[in-house]
Enzyme design. Structure first.
Site, mmCIF file in Angstrom:
data_model
loop_
_atom_site.group_PDB
_atom_site.id
_atom_site.type_symbol
_atom_site.label_atom_id
_atom_site.label_comp_id
_atom_site.label_asym_id
_atom_site.label_seq_id
_atom_site.Cartn_x
_atom_site.Cartn_y
_atom_site.Cartn_z
ATOM 1 N N THR A 92 52.706 55.011 53.114
ATOM 2 C CA THR A 92 52.264 55.059 54.507
ATOM 3 C C THR A 92 53.068 54.065 55.333
ATOM 4 O O THR A 92 53.610 54.406 56.399
ATOM 5 C CB THR A 92 50.752 54.743 54.621
ATOM 6 O OG1 THR A 92 50.024 55.712 53.848
ATOM 7 C CG2 THR A 92 50.289 54.784 56.065
ATOM 8 N N CYS B 94 37.263 66.200 54.112
ATOM 9 C CA CYS B 94 35.900 65.885 54.518
ATOM 10 C C CYS B 94 35.950 64.933 55.697
ATOM 11 O O CYS B 94 36.119 63.733 55.526
ATOM 12 C CB CYS B 94 35.140 65.247 53.364
ATOM 13 S SG CYS B 94 34.770 66.409 52.068
HETATM 14 C C1 PLP Z 1 50.108 59.507 48.824
HETATM 15 C C2 PLP Z 1 51.086 59.951 49.819
HETATM 16 C C3 PLP Z 1 51.437 59.124 50.890
HETATM 17 C C4 PLP Z 1 50.768 57.798 51.153
HETATM 18 O O1 PLP Z 1 51.129 56.845 50.195
HETATM 19 P P1 PLP Z 1 50.328 55.453 50.116
HETATM 20 O O2 PLP Z 1 51.156 54.652 49.162
HETATM 21 O O3 PLP Z 1 48.985 55.801 49.563
HETATM 22 O O4 PLP Z 1 50.284 54.865 51.463
HETATM 23 C C5 PLP Z 1 52.391 59.578 51.763
HETATM 24 N N1 PLP Z 1 52.973 60.774 51.603
HETATM 25 C C6 PLP Z 1 52.665 61.589 50.585
HETATM 26 C C7 PLP Z 1 53.360 62.900 50.456
HETATM 27 C C8 PLP Z 1 51.709 61.209 49.660
HETATM 28 O O5 PLP Z 1 51.390 62.020 48.667
#
Ligand code: PLP
Length: 397
Positions: free
Chosen positions: A82, A342
């Site tokens: 993120t 949800c």
């Molecule tokens: C899980 C995910 C994220 C977010 O990653 P985090 O490390 O949880 O912030 C972003 N993009 C994709 C495609 C994901 O699967």
């Protein structure tokens, strides 16, 4: 019912949401916490403790770089994908605005993770123009669609390699070649692909690429952004305070988190082929075990996809077939994701499934099963039995 059966844990089939930390990884992380361990601040330059912490953080950086064919100097530690996505998108946009005194045009897709879609909405509010490409019915972005959306002022393209709901794989290499020929930056969210399929930033030709440790058996709360050194790729820091990570991301590095991500990356790389084949076998076993259920349909590409994800619609439409919420509630012995997010009390259908053409009812009657390193054959056999009996019961009702 005896207590032992009523308290049985559900079977975990949600590896695309997060993975458990590999025991080998947890052991390495534990060595970086207490007084006896490698606990110091990796930025402390004046004593042995700091040097030792820096050493393990840098070898972890090399492990992460190795996983994606990057140079160690191209890896910026973040708190996850993120943050890596936010840094890539806002960081590139800020440089563009500073240089051009205006907001340019950004291209992404309609089925990116929210960690791309939301920063892009924010940039749109700041005056940047945005195009969100529609996927084809298999969930894949076609290169012609991208080519058709390019504008004179397009400066950034952000497209994911593997979709987290469907598992389908985009042709990032072709996208990158197209972007490069037009002098456009390309960012790729590789949170679902790294550690699952071979990812090489040099072969792909991307400028920026996001990683998350907890999607490949590392800890939550750590990730990385690959920033290409050649070709003068520049992003502006979004977190200021000390100039860590070559001024791109300040903050004391979490030694145990970096070490965990590095170890997980090396493990994933070593077991890429064997894990991938075994997991694909289990996914196929699961699908073969339920594919004959009435009105059942697989969502997304089944050929051009990662091994771990199976997304299934259990109903052709609302009039017959089963209600997704009821289905999810009845599948108590499985931990899976629904085709709905949800949002407070209401179940809103997945925007990804809607974008590939599913109706609200179909999207709501869809489930994502995701298989991983620790899934066993017995678990899949149990899941098949459980799904079949629940669907039979719901269709009767
Ligand atoms: C899980 C995910 C994220 C977010 O990653 P985090 O490390 O949880 O912030 C972003 N993009 C994709 C495609 C994901 O699967």
């Amino acid at each position: 019912m005896t207590p032992s059966t009523s308290f049985r844990k559900p079977i975990y089939l949600d590896y695309a949401a997060t993975t458990p930390v590999a025991p080998e990884v947890a052991a390495k992380m534990a060595e970086c916490l207490t007084l006896e361990g490698n606990f110091a601040n990796p930025a402390s330059r004046s004593h042995l403790f700091g040097w030792q912490a820096e050493e393990v953080v840098e070898s972890a950086r090399a492990q992460v770089a190795n996983l994606i064919g990057a140079d160690t100097r191209e890896i910026v530690w973040t708190s996850g994908a993120t943050e890596a996505n936010n840094l890539a998108l806002k960081g590139a946009a800020e440089i563009y605005r500073t240089q051009h005194k205006t907001g340019g045009h950004i291209i992404t897709s309609a089925i990116e993770h929210k960690a791309v879609l939301d920063p892009v909405v924010w940039l749109e509010e700041q005056g940047f123009a945005v195009t969100r490409l529609p996927p084809n019915p298999q969930g894949i972005i076609e290169v012609d669609v991208l080519a058709g959306a390019l504008r004179e002022d397009t400066f950034l393209v952000s497209l994911m390699q593997v979709n987290n709901e469907l598992g389908c794989i985009n042709d990032i290499k072709t996208f990158a070649a197209l972007c490069k020929s037009r002098g456009i930056l390309i960012h790729c969210d590789a949170a679902q692909s790294a550690g699952k399929i071979a990812v090489n930033v040099k072969e792909l030709g991307v400028d920026l690429l996001s990683l998350s440790a907890h999607k490949f058996y590392g800890p939550k709360g750590v990730g990385a952004l690959y920033v290409r050194r050649a070709g003068d790729v520049k992003i502006a820091a979004q977190i200021h305070g000390g100039g860590h990570e070559r001024n791109m991301r300040s903050g004391t590095l979490a030694t145990h988190q970096c070490v965990g991500m590095g170890e997980a990356a090396e493990l994933a790389q070593r077991s890429l082929i064997t894990d991938g084949e075994r997991i694909a076998g289990l996914r196929d076993l699961l699908w073969e075990g339920i594919a004959d259920l009435p009105d059942i349909k697989r969502n997304g590409s089944s050929t051009n996809a990662v091994s771990g994800i199976l997304n299934v619609a259990f109903a052709a439409d609302a009039s017959h077939g089963c209600d997704g919420e009821a289905l999810l509630l009845s599948l108590r012995d499985l931990a899976v994701s629904s085709g709905s997010a949800c949002n407070s009390a209401s179940m809103s259908p997945s925007y990804v499934l809607k974008a590939i053409g599913l109706s609200d009812a179909q999207a709501q009657a869809s489930l994502r099963f995701s298989v991983g390193r620790y899934t066993t054959c017995e678990e899949i056999e149990f899941a098949i039995e459980h799904i079949r009996s629940v669907v039979a019961k719901l269709k009767k009702a």
